[in-house]
Enzyme design. Structure first.
Site, mmCIF file in Angstrom:
data_model
loop_
_atom_site.group_PDB
_atom_site.id
_atom_site.type_symbol
_atom_site.label_atom_id
_atom_site.label_comp_id
_atom_site.label_asym_id
_atom_site.label_seq_id
_atom_site.Cartn_x
_atom_site.Cartn_y
_atom_site.Cartn_z
ATOM 1 N N LYS A 1 41.064 55.825 35.906
ATOM 2 C CA LYS A 1 41.968 56.927 35.568
ATOM 3 C C LYS A 1 41.180 58.236 35.486
ATOM 4 O O LYS A 1 39.932 58.210 35.417
ATOM 5 C CB LYS A 1 42.669 56.640 34.234
ATOM 6 N N ARG B 1 49.685 53.202 19.112
ATOM 7 C CA ARG B 1 49.979 54.165 20.167
ATOM 8 C C ARG B 1 51.062 53.531 21.033
ATOM 9 O O ARG B 1 52.179 53.370 20.561
ATOM 10 C CB ARG B 1 48.681 54.464 20.928
ATOM 11 N N TYR C 1 26.548 87.051 26.046
ATOM 12 C CA TYR C 1 27.625 87.611 25.225
ATOM 13 C C TYR C 1 27.346 87.447 23.737
ATOM 14 O O TYR C 1 26.886 86.394 23.293
ATOM 15 C CB TYR C 1 28.943 86.898 25.519
ATOM 16 N N MET D 1 31.441 81.900 31.400
ATOM 17 C CA MET D 1 32.373 81.144 32.228
ATOM 18 C C MET D 1 31.675 80.528 33.440
ATOM 19 O O MET D 1 31.943 79.381 33.806
ATOM 20 C CB MET D 1 33.508 82.067 32.697
HETATM 21 C C1 PLP Z 1 41.083 53.960 29.242
HETATM 22 C C2 PLP Z 1 41.496 52.595 28.886
HETATM 23 C C3 PLP Z 1 40.607 51.516 28.968
HETATM 24 C C4 PLP Z 1 39.132 51.694 29.297
HETATM 25 O O1 PLP Z 1 38.425 52.046 28.137
HETATM 26 P P1 PLP Z 1 36.830 52.291 28.142
HETATM 27 O O2 PLP Z 1 36.505 52.529 26.733
HETATM 28 O O3 PLP Z 1 36.602 53.488 28.993
HETATM 29 O O4 PLP Z 1 36.215 51.063 28.729
HETATM 30 C C5 PLP Z 1 41.102 50.250 28.711
HETATM 31 N N1 PLP Z 1 42.398 50.065 28.379
HETATM 32 C C6 PLP Z 1 43.275 51.079 28.265
HETATM 33 C C7 PLP Z 1 44.668 50.799 27.866
HETATM 34 C C8 PLP Z 1 42.856 52.376 28.490
HETATM 35 O O5 PLP Z 1 43.725 53.380 28.364
#
Ligand code: PLP
Length: 368
Positions: A38, A131, A261, A309
């Site tokens: 992801k 969640r 800055y 930036m």
């Molecule tokens: C992102 C995610 C993972 C992976 O977690 P890591 O700590 O990066 O290994 C696993 N399960 C779900 C549901 C996630 O959202």
């Protein structure tokens, strides 16, 4: 063009991703490895890292959104893939069209997945993450709907809230969640014989083989970052991301001259200060000003003054013999020195995940 390699480059070592997938696959034992790609592979590039992970031992992929699934398919990455995040409206049909699996935690989700023709539904249970996922009193309704078409249930899953905490008040909570998950899934195994049970993220996978169930879902460790915020090498992991730049300009400042800055840094002595053309718009967060180091000439060189930036200033020291265009490692290894994502995370009050995810698209990705 977004970014030129001369300004700042984000080099991704795909051999490291393959290696890390192997480490995780071995840690998972008999369980399958789901490579979590992801957020564009935590900033590393999703299709490239997905392929490398599959070569290294992963058998499945996971993403957060339907757009991310479509991006994999557009790049001809056809492995089984699960969308972890919530779906709405026409997104269910898009997941089906892309041949993906979906997670569902309520009867409406299960029904939407069935109506869209999604082949694999993973029932998500909330064992303490608070969640997404069905709470204990919602499980019967979820299971009743899923039982109308049990063959479609490809997985039973949960997510750990604190697998990375090996001490402190939450240290025992992962075990507790695992016990709840085991108890619930034991009741459901007969109803959904084809379902894969999966719970572990990277931390859980590296920490305890008992948490692997039938599959593990690993992200951060795949990229060679330590899920516990320590040294990845302690777990045999190799960081995949290196960020390089160059000394774009060097000048001599006198004692008490300021750089950047807000004049937050004054030269304590006459010294040579260089500009490195990378800043907070590249994902080098402002919190690193006057805190972090970069590597130049094989040594650690402090970032002085505020992060701008598009650039930072670094103190090369009065004796510096560095020259314009000399290479700089912003994150990675040079000579015997290294700057880890974990170090930058610690210095800026965040976690390694946010460091690599935050590297902006204008930092050109190069794959080797
Ligand atoms: C992102 C995610 C993972 C992976 O977690 P890591 O700590 O990066 O290994 C696993 N399960 C779900 C549901 C996630 O959202």
């Amino acid at each position: 063009m977004t970014g030129t390699p001369e300004r700042a480059t984000c080099r991704i070592d795909l051999a490291a991703v393959r290696h890390n997938a192997g480490v995780l696959a071995r840690a998972a034992g008999r369980a399958e490895l789901v490579a979590v790609v992801k957020a564009d592979g935590y900033g590393h590039g999703a299709p490239q890292c997905a392929r490398a992970a599959l070569e290294g031992g992963a058998t499945r992929l996971a993403v957060a959104t339907v757009g991310e699934l479509e991006e994999l398919r557009a790049a001809a990455v056809d492995a089984p893939a699960l969308v972890l995040g919530p779906l709405t409206g026409g997104e269910w049909a898009r997941v089906a069209a892309a041949g993906g699996d979906a997670a569902a935690w309520n009867p409406e989700g299960v029904a939407a997945a069935r109506a869209a023709g999604i082949r694999g539904v993973h029932l998500k249970l909330d064992t303490g993450m608070g969640r997404l996922g069905a709470r204990p009193d919602e499980i019967d309704g979820l299971v009743a709907e899923a039982s109308r078409d049990p063959g479609r249930v490809a997985g039973l899953m949960t997510h750990f809230a604190s697998a990375d905490e090996r001490e402190g008040p939450n240290a025992g909570f992962t075990r507790e969640q695992a016990v709840r998950f085991r108890r619930i899934t034991a009741h459901l195994a007969a109803a959904f014989p084809g379902a894969l049970r999966h719970a572990a993220n990277s931390a859980a996978t590296l920490r305890d083989p008992e948490l692997a169930f039938d599959a593990v879902r690993c992200g951060i460790a795949l990229y060679g970052c330590c899920p516990f915020g320590g040294d990845p090498a302690d777990h045999g992991l190799r960081p995949a991301m290196t960020i390089t730049s160059r000394l774009a300009s060097i000048k001599t400042l006198r004692s008490r001259d300021s750089a950047g800055y807000g004049r937050t840094w004054r030269a304590p002595r006459g010294t040579r200060v260089a500009v490195v053309p990378l800043g907070y718009a590249d994902g080098y967060t402002r919190a690193l000003g006057n805190r972090a180091c970069v590597l130049a000439g094989g040594r650690r060189v402090p970032v002085v003054g505020a992060v701008s930036m598009d650039q930072i200033t670094v103190d090369l020291g009065p004796e510096s013999t560095d020259a314009v265009d000399d290479p700089v490692v912003v994150m990675g290894v040079m000579g015997g020195e290294r700057v880890l994502a974990e170090e930058l995370a610690h210095l800026s009050g965040t976690i390694n995940y946010e460091v690599t995810c935050g590297i902006a698209a204008r930092v050109t990705r190069v794959y080797d």
